[in-house]
Each structure stands twice: as structure tokens, then as C-alpha cells.
Design an enzyme around this catalytic site. Structure first.
Site, PDB file in Angstrom:
ATOM      1  N   GLN A 135      20.677  -3.993  27.881  1.00 20.39           N
ATOM      2  CA  GLN A 135      21.430  -3.754  29.115  1.00 20.39           C
ATOM      3  C   GLN A 135      21.659  -5.075  29.861  1.00 20.39           C
ATOM      4  O   GLN A 135      22.768  -5.344  30.335  1.00 20.39           O
ATOM      5  CB  GLN A 135      20.646  -2.766  29.994  1.00 20.39           C
ATOM      6  CG  GLN A 135      21.445  -2.200  31.146  1.00 20.39           C
ATOM      7  CD  GLN A 135      22.568  -1.282  30.652  1.00 20.39           C
ATOM      8  OE1 GLN A 135      22.529  -0.789  29.535  1.00 20.39           O
ATOM      9  NE2 GLN A 135      23.575  -1.102  31.478  1.00 20.39           N
ATOM     10  N   ILE A 136      20.622  -5.886  29.932  1.00 15.59           N
ATOM     11  CA  ILE A 136      20.731  -7.163  30.664  1.00 15.59           C
ATOM     12  C   ILE A 136      21.708  -8.108  29.965  1.00 15.59           C
ATOM     13  O   ILE A 136      22.433  -8.854  30.601  1.00 15.59           O
ATOM     14  CB  ILE A 136      19.325  -7.804  30.818  1.00 15.59           C
ATOM     15  CG1 ILE A 136      18.518  -6.987  31.840  1.00 15.59           C
ATOM     16  CG2 ILE A 136      19.415  -9.260  31.221  1.00 15.59           C
ATOM     17  CD1 ILE A 136      17.057  -7.381  31.964  1.00 15.59           C
ATOM     18  N   THR A 140       3.266   8.557  13.462  1.00 16.41           N
ATOM     19  CA  THR A 140       4.316   8.690  14.487  1.00 16.41           C
ATOM     20  C   THR A 140       3.697   8.820  15.886  1.00 16.41           C
ATOM     21  O   THR A 140       2.480   9.029  16.023  1.00 16.41           O
ATOM     22  CB  THR A 140       5.153   9.948  14.207  1.00 16.41           C
ATOM     23  OG1 THR A 140       4.273  11.085  14.269  1.00 16.41           O
ATOM     24  CG2 THR A 140       5.827   9.900  12.845  1.00 16.41           C
ATOM     25  N   GLY A 145       5.247  12.062   5.150  1.00 18.48           N
ATOM     26  CA  GLY A 145       4.243  11.030   5.402  1.00 18.48           C
ATOM     27  C   GLY A 145       3.212  11.434   6.437  1.00 18.48           C
ATOM     28  O   GLY A 145       2.080  10.951   6.421  1.00 18.48           O
ATOM     29  N   PHE A 181       0.864  -1.183   0.000  1.00 16.95           N
ATOM     30  CA  PHE A 181       0.000   0.000   0.000  1.00 16.95           C
ATOM     31  C   PHE A 181       0.898   1.229   0.000  1.00 16.95           C
ATOM     32  O   PHE A 181       1.668   1.444   0.950  1.00 16.95           O
ATOM     33  CB  PHE A 181      -0.932  -0.002   1.211  1.00 16.95           C
ATOM     34  CG  PHE A 181      -2.010   1.045   1.109  1.00 16.95           C
ATOM     35  CD1 PHE A 181      -3.141   0.818   0.334  1.00 16.95           C
ATOM     36  CD2 PHE A 181      -1.894   2.257   1.766  1.00 16.95           C
ATOM     37  CE1 PHE A 181      -4.135   1.783   0.216  1.00 16.95           C
ATOM     38  CE2 PHE A 181      -2.880   3.230   1.660  1.00 16.95           C
ATOM     39  CZ  PHE A 181      -4.008   2.988   0.878  1.00 16.95           C
ATOM     40  N   PRO A 222       7.805  11.432  -0.837  1.00 15.50           N
ATOM     41  CA  PRO A 222       9.056  12.055  -0.372  1.00 15.50           C
ATOM     42  C   PRO A 222       8.821  13.387   0.335  1.00 15.50           C
ATOM     43  O   PRO A 222       9.589  13.768   1.216  1.00 15.50           O
ATOM     44  CB  PRO A 222       9.846  12.255  -1.679  1.00 15.50           C
ATOM     45  CG  PRO A 222       9.310  11.219  -2.604  1.00 15.50           C
ATOM     46  CD  PRO A 222       7.865  11.036  -2.258  1.00 15.50           C
ATOM     47  N   LEU A 232       1.302   4.988   0.198  1.00 18.04           N
ATOM     48  CA  LEU A 232       0.719   6.261   0.610  1.00 18.04           C
ATOM     49  C   LEU A 232       1.813   7.332   0.766  1.00 18.04           C
ATOM     50  O   LEU A 232       1.686   8.439   0.257  1.00 18.04           O
ATOM     51  CB  LEU A 232      -0.012   6.040   1.950  1.00 18.04           C
ATOM     52  CG  LEU A 232      -0.475   7.259   2.723  1.00 18.04           C
ATOM     53  CD1 LEU A 232      -1.583   7.980   1.975  1.00 18.04           C
ATOM     54  CD2 LEU A 232      -0.997   6.833   4.103  1.00 18.04           C
ATOM     55  N   GLU A 275       2.957   3.988  10.365  1.00 15.97           N
ATOM     56  CA  GLU A 275       1.492   4.022  10.569  1.00 15.97           C
ATOM     57  C   GLU A 275       1.098   5.152  11.516  1.00 15.97           C
ATOM     58  O   GLU A 275       0.173   5.006  12.328  1.00 15.97           O
ATOM     59  CB  GLU A 275       0.982   2.679  11.120  1.00 15.97           C
ATOM     60  CG  GLU A 275       1.531   1.508  10.368  1.00 15.97           C
ATOM     61  CD  GLU A 275       0.501   0.730   9.590  1.00 15.97           C
ATOM     62  OE1 GLU A 275      -0.683   1.033   9.674  1.00 15.97           O
ATOM     63  OE2 GLU A 275       0.912  -0.175   8.851  1.00 15.97           O
TER      64      GLU A 275
HETATM   65  C1  LIG Z   1      10.632   0.686   7.195  1.00 15.95           C
HETATM   66  C2  LIG Z   1       9.474   1.546   6.793  1.00 15.95           C
HETATM   67  C3  LIG Z   1       8.361   0.981   6.184  1.00 15.95           C
HETATM   68  C4  LIG Z   1       7.294   1.786   5.765  1.00 15.95           C
HETATM   69  N1  LIG Z   1       6.239   1.223   5.061  1.00 15.95           N
HETATM   70  C5  LIG Z   1       5.305   2.030   4.499  1.00 15.95           C
HETATM   71  C6  LIG Z   1       4.300   1.504   3.614  1.00 15.95           C
HETATM   72  O1  LIG Z   1       4.203   0.281   3.385  1.00 15.95           O
HETATM   73  N2  LIG Z   1       3.424   2.364   3.005  1.00 15.95           N
HETATM   74  C7  LIG Z   1       3.491   3.710   3.228  1.00 15.95           C
HETATM   75  O2  LIG Z   1       2.691   4.431   2.644  1.00 15.95           O
HETATM   76  N3  LIG Z   1       4.420   4.247   4.082  1.00 15.95           N
HETATM   77  C8  LIG Z   1       5.338   3.449   4.707  1.00 15.95           C
HETATM   78  N4  LIG Z   1       6.301   3.988   5.529  1.00 15.95           N
HETATM   79  C9  LIG Z   1       6.311   5.439   5.776  1.00 15.95           C
HETATM   80  C10 LIG Z   1       5.913   5.843   7.195  1.00 15.95           C
HETATM   81  O3  LIG Z   1       4.542   5.656   7.374  1.00 15.95           O
HETATM   82  C11 LIG Z   1       6.357   7.317   7.369  1.00 15.95           C
HETATM   83  O4  LIG Z   1       7.774   7.292   7.486  1.00 15.95           O
HETATM   84  C12 LIG Z   1       5.724   7.976   8.556  1.00 15.95           C
HETATM   85  O5  LIG Z   1       4.351   8.169   8.343  1.00 15.95           O
HETATM   86  C13 LIG Z   1       6.358   9.355   8.852  1.00 15.95           C
HETATM   87  O6  LIG Z   1       6.451  10.122   7.699  1.00 15.95           O
HETATM   88  P1  LIG Z   1       7.849  10.821   7.304  1.00 15.95           P
HETATM   89  O7  LIG Z   1       8.899   9.766   7.386  1.00 15.95           O
HETATM   90  O8  LIG Z   1       7.685  11.522   6.005  1.00 15.95           O
HETATM   91  O9  LIG Z   1       8.125  11.863   8.465  1.00 15.95           O
HETATM   92  P2  LIG Z   1       7.588  13.407   8.518  1.00 15.95           P
HETATM   93  O10 LIG Z   1       6.159  13.443   8.134  1.00 15.95           O
HETATM   94  O11 LIG Z   1       8.552  14.245   7.763  1.00 15.95           O
HETATM   95  O12 LIG Z   1       7.721  13.710  10.055  1.00 15.95           O
HETATM   96  C14 LIG Z   1       8.990  13.986  10.659  1.00 15.95           C
HETATM   97  C15 LIG Z   1       8.767  14.286  12.136  1.00 15.95           C
HETATM   98  O13 LIG Z   1       7.954  15.440  12.282  1.00 15.95           O
HETATM   99  C16 LIG Z   1       6.864  15.147  13.123  1.00 15.95           C
HETATM  100  N5  LIG Z   1       5.714  15.970  12.744  1.00 15.95           N
HETATM  101  C17 LIG Z   1       5.188  16.155  11.503  1.00 15.95           C
HETATM  102  N6  LIG Z   1       4.129  16.965  11.551  1.00 15.95           N
HETATM  103  C18 LIG Z   1       3.951  17.304  12.851  1.00 15.95           C
HETATM  104  C19 LIG Z   1       3.026  18.123  13.558  1.00 15.95           C
HETATM  105  N7  LIG Z   1       2.021  18.751  12.937  1.00 15.95           N
HETATM  106  N8  LIG Z   1       3.179  18.240  14.904  1.00 15.95           N
HETATM  107  C20 LIG Z   1       4.176  17.603  15.558  1.00 15.95           C
HETATM  108  N9  LIG Z   1       5.089  16.814  14.943  1.00 15.95           N
HETATM  109  C21 LIG Z   1       4.981  16.662  13.611  1.00 15.95           C
HETATM  110  C22 LIG Z   1       6.610  13.667  12.956  1.00 15.95           C
HETATM  111  O14 LIG Z   1       5.886  13.128  14.054  1.00 15.95           O
HETATM  112  C23 LIG Z   1       8.041  13.152  12.869  1.00 15.95           C
HETATM  113  O15 LIG Z   1       8.571  13.006  14.159  1.00 15.95           O
HETATM  114  C24 LIG Z   1       7.336   3.182   6.009  1.00 15.95           C
HETATM  115  C25 LIG Z   1       8.445   3.752   6.655  1.00 15.95           C
HETATM  116  C26 LIG Z   1       9.509   2.953   7.029  1.00 15.95           C
HETATM  117  C27 LIG Z   1      10.695   3.613   7.664  1.00 15.95           C
END
Ligand SMILES: Cc1cc2nc3c(=O)[nH]c(=O)nc-3n(C[C@H](O)[C@H](O)[C@H](O)COP(=O)(O)OP(=O)(O)OC[C@H]3O[C@@H](n4cnc5c(N)ncnc54)[C@H](O)[C@@H]3O)c2cc1C
Length: 407
Positions: free
Chosen positions: A332-333, A361, A129, A121, A126, A123, A359
């Protein structure tokens, strides 16, 4: 919380599979960053991929809790394999089961339910997310085809040898997001190379690019313009599933740490006899137990057709933090051995952090929980795109007869 005999039997079968089939071999796959095709196929034969899917397409229609029980047991041993299942089912196959046409279900679900193929899926983009409502990927109708242009990143299961389908979100008009199914090999679809990840190394995660990618108009999944509501609904169930993974990771850390602490001696006695170590073990049990209660409560609500959005956020936030805390204490353990890659708790340490990111943060979960308290609403209205994931949650319903499911 008492499981039914069927649930207990299924969880026990998956536990045995994880112990006898996954545990002995997964370290090698993990270090090589290799996708374990045989293990995934065998999990399919065990029925894990079809647990929530409709019986008429080879599934068991046994509900979200049943899937979560399996994910907990797999994660207890290895989270890479668990996330392969989680992404393939709660986001991928369920997008077809919940929103697809009868033709789409007939075409794709039997193989996905059997674990012969997996679904991704797509979603995340770059550009970010968290603000998932902002969709730069575009799809326009040209005659009887969608033409898709754009890029997705971090997509689980996008490029495995078993990938049957990628369901991607795309803007199909101003303020309009839809879901479209794309099969591997479609001209204009490019699945990039596997990322070099810190953890979840035996799972497949790749960027996906669309460059004039043409698919038949009938590959639209669900109603045009309803993609945003659809993926929010999928994500809610996904959060419960990730919470089950967190509970499994926490329990796995406890299992390994308890055995090690009783065997390892220092100053003439097992290290477990020291209160500081015993208390760490007690805290690990507390966290694993509470995470389990939280995900099971959310999953049961989902299966009863009740609102479970806030419960999903609570379970996901708590279980992810529990996994991180348990992995830290387990390392640690184990002392120096905990820093060696071949030690299972070292894998847990590398795997746990992503539970606080994927899914939604930790920050997103806190926003959803705060929103359930009636606060933060104004902040969201001011700062978020109207379609932002922070501006709303799903329908709060999981069953396939929920209002959003009609095609
Ligand atoms: C191994 C892996 C597998 C994944 N698999 C999938 C998949 O199958 N399909 C898919 O669609 N996605 C997938 N993802 C993406 C994942 O869902 C996103 O990485 C996640 O939603 C965060 O988006 P971002 O990395 O762009 O971080 P960003 O959106 O750039 O966020 C960066 C930081 O800013 C914080 N932040 C952003 N906005 C706010 C706000 N308004 N207030 C406070 N804090 C905020 C966030 O909490 C985070 O700490 C995967 C990611 C990884 C690493």
C-alpha cells in the site's frame, strides 16, 4: 532480549551477506524460478548450514537461536533463500543429527554442515499435509533392503543440483511410521518437475515418487516405528525457524517502506508525514518487534532444553500473520510500484502467505495453543486419526540429548 557477542557478530555477518550478495541478484533468480547455487554455497562457507549441527561433523553446535538469527536476516532480504536453509537444516540435516546412527552422521553430515549439499525432508503427501500422521507411502523390508512405494508433494530441496539426500516418512507397518533416507539417483526414486509457485520462487519445491524404490536396511533413520515422534520434534524447531523468517519478512517490509515513505512526495511533502502512513509504519514496527521477541523466546527455551512446543506455535502463528500484514501495508505504501515484480515488497507479498501454511497451518497452530489451554482435546480424539499431527505435539525438547534421540 540481549544477544551474546557471538550471536550479534554472526547475525551481523549474515546481514551483510544478505545486503551485499543476495539483494543485488535475487530478483533475477526469483523471476526465472532458478535455484541460486552460488549463493547457497557461499552461505555454507559462512557457516549458516552448520550452525545447529554437531561440531564433530563440521557444525558449530550453536543452537536454534543462532540459526534463527541468520534466517531472520536472510528473510529480511529474501525468503526463498531462507527457506532453502530452513528446510535443509531444521528438518533435513537435523533428522540425521538427532536420530541417525554414527555411520549415517559420518556419511552425510559433513557435506550438509558445510552447505556443499542440501537435504530434503519429505512428509507431506497428496492426500493431505495437515493430517500428517496419515501416511500412505509404504516401506517393506525385503531381505536387507527397504522397498518404498508412494508419493510425496511440495518437497523443498528435493531436486536442486545440490541435493544429497531425501529423508522420507513411510508406513513400515500398521500404525507404524518410520523415516528412511534415500539418495538421489536411487532406482525407483523419481523427483518430479519444479512447481510453478506464486512465491518462494528461488527455492526448489517438487513432488517425489517412489516406485519399488530399494534402499539398504541401514538407511532407516531413527528407530523403526518412531518416525511420527521424530518428525513432530523436528517440526517444533521448524516452526520457530519459520517464525524467524516471518519476523525477517516483517522487518524487511518496514525497512523498504520507511525509506520509500520518507523519499516519496505527494502534495509537497513526504508521504510519511501523513498520519495514516506513519501509523502503518508504526504497526509494522510493532509486529516485527513482537514477532522477533516471540521467536527468540521460543528458541531460547529450545536451547535450554525446556518445553517449547506451545511457544513455537505462538511464535509461528504470530510471525506469519505479522509478515502477511506487513507485506500488505508495504504494498500500500509503495502504491503502484508495490504491484511491480521488481519491487522487493512485491516479492514479500508473494512470499508471505506460505508462512501461514507450511510447517503447520495457522489452524494447526491455533489448535496446538488451544490444546495447551486444556481445550479441544475431545474434538481431536473424536475426529483425528490416532497418529494425526493434531492429536499431539513433539517431545517439547530440542537438544540432542532429549529422550527421543536414542537410536
Ligand atoms: C512451497 C512449499 C514448500 C513446502 N515444503 C515442504 C517440505 O519440505 N516437506 C514437506 O513435507 N512438506 C512441505 N510442504 C507442505 C506443507 O507443509 C503443507 O502444504 C501444509 O502442511 C498443509 O498441508 P496441505 O497443503 O495438504 O493442506 P490440507 O491439509 O489439505 O489443509 C487444507 C486446509 O484445511 C485446514 N484444515 C485441515 N484439517 C483441519 C482441521 N482438523 N481443522 C481445521 N482446519 C483444518 C488447513 O489448516 C488448511 O487451511 C510445503 C508446501 C509448500 C506450499
Amino acid at each position: 532480549m540481549r544477544l551474546t557477542p557471538e550471536q550479534a557478530e554472526f547475525a551481523s555477518a549474515v546481514k551483510e551477506f544478505a545486503e551485499t550478495e543476495i539483494k543485488p541478484v535475487i530478483g533475477d533468480h526469483y523471476e526465472r524460478g532458478a535455484f541460486p547455487v552460488d549463493l547457497v554455497r557461499d552461505l555454507g562457507k559462512l557457516g549458516v548450514f552448520g550452525v545447529t549441527l554437531p561440531e564433530e561433523y563440521g557444525g558449530a553446535d550453536a543452537g536454534l537461536l543462532m540459526l534463527c538469527l541468520a534466517l531472520e536476516e536472510i528473510s529480511r532480504v529474501d525468503a526463498s533463500v531462507a527457506v532453502t536453509v530452513e528446510a535443509a537444516v531444521t528438518l533435513g540435516a537435523e533428522s540425521i543429527a538427532k536420530f541417525g546412527t554414527p555411520e549415517q552422521r559420518q556419511r552425510w553430515l559433513p557435506r550438509l554442515a558445510a552447505g556443499e549439499g542440501v537435504c530434503a525432508f519429505a512428509l507431506t503427501e497428496p492426500s493431505g499435509g495437515t493430517d500428517a500422521g496419515r501416511t500412505d507411502t509404504r516401506a517393506r523390508l525385503d531381505g536387507d533392503q527397504w522397498v518404498i512405494d508412494g508419493a510425496k508433494c511440495f518437497i523443498t530441496n528435493a531436486g536442486t543440483p545440490m541435493t544429497d539426500l531425501i529423508v522420507a516418512t513411510a508406513a513400515t507397518g500398521p500404525d507404524e511410521v518410520s523415516c528412511i533416507a534415500v539418495e538421489p539417483g536411487t532406482p525407483g526414486l523419481e523427483v518430479g518437475p519444479e512447481y510453478s509457485k506464486v512465491g518462494w520462487r528461488a527455492s526448489d519445491t517438487r513432488p517425489v515418487y517412489f516406485d519399488g524404490c530399494r534402499v539398504p536396511a541401514e538407511n532407516l533413520v531413527g528407530r523403526r516405528g518412531r518416525g511420527y515422534a521424530q518428525f513432530l520434534q523436528l517440526l517444533e524447531a521448524g516452526r520457530v525457524a519459520v517464525a524467524a523468517m516471518g519476523a525477517g519478512t516483517a522487518q524487511g517490509c518496514l525497512d523498504e517502506s520507511l525509506a520509500h515513505a520518507q523519499e516519496r512526495e505527494a502534495f509537497g511533502k513526504p508521504i510519511a508525514a501523513n498520519q495514516s502512513i506513519a501509523f502503518m509504519l508504526a504497526d509494522m514496527r510493532l509486529r516485527a518487534h513482537t514477532a522477533r521477541l516471540a521467536y527468540r523466546d521460543a528458541a531460547e527455551k529450545a536451547d535450554r532444553g525446556e518445553d517449547f512446543g506451545t511457544d513455537a506455535a505462538i511464535a509461528k502463528l504470530y510471525a506469519a500473520q505479522a509478515a502477511v500484514d506487513c507485506a500488505r501495508d508495504a504494498t500500500q505504501i509503495f502504491g503502484g510500484y508495490g504491484f511491480m515484480n521488481e519491487t522487493p515488497v512485491a516479492r514479500a507479498w508473494r512470499d508471505c502467505k506460505i508462512l501461514e501454511i507450511g510447517e503447520g497451518t495457522n489452524e494447526v497452530q491455533r489448535m496446538l495453543i488451544a490444546r495447551s489451554l486444556g481445550v479441544l482435546l475431545k474434538l481431536q480424539q473424536v475426529h483425528c486419526h490416532p497418529g494425526s499431527v493434531l492429536a499431539g505435539s513433539g517431545t517439547g525438547q530440542y537438544r540432542r540429548d532429549a529422550p527421543e534421540t536414542s537410536h
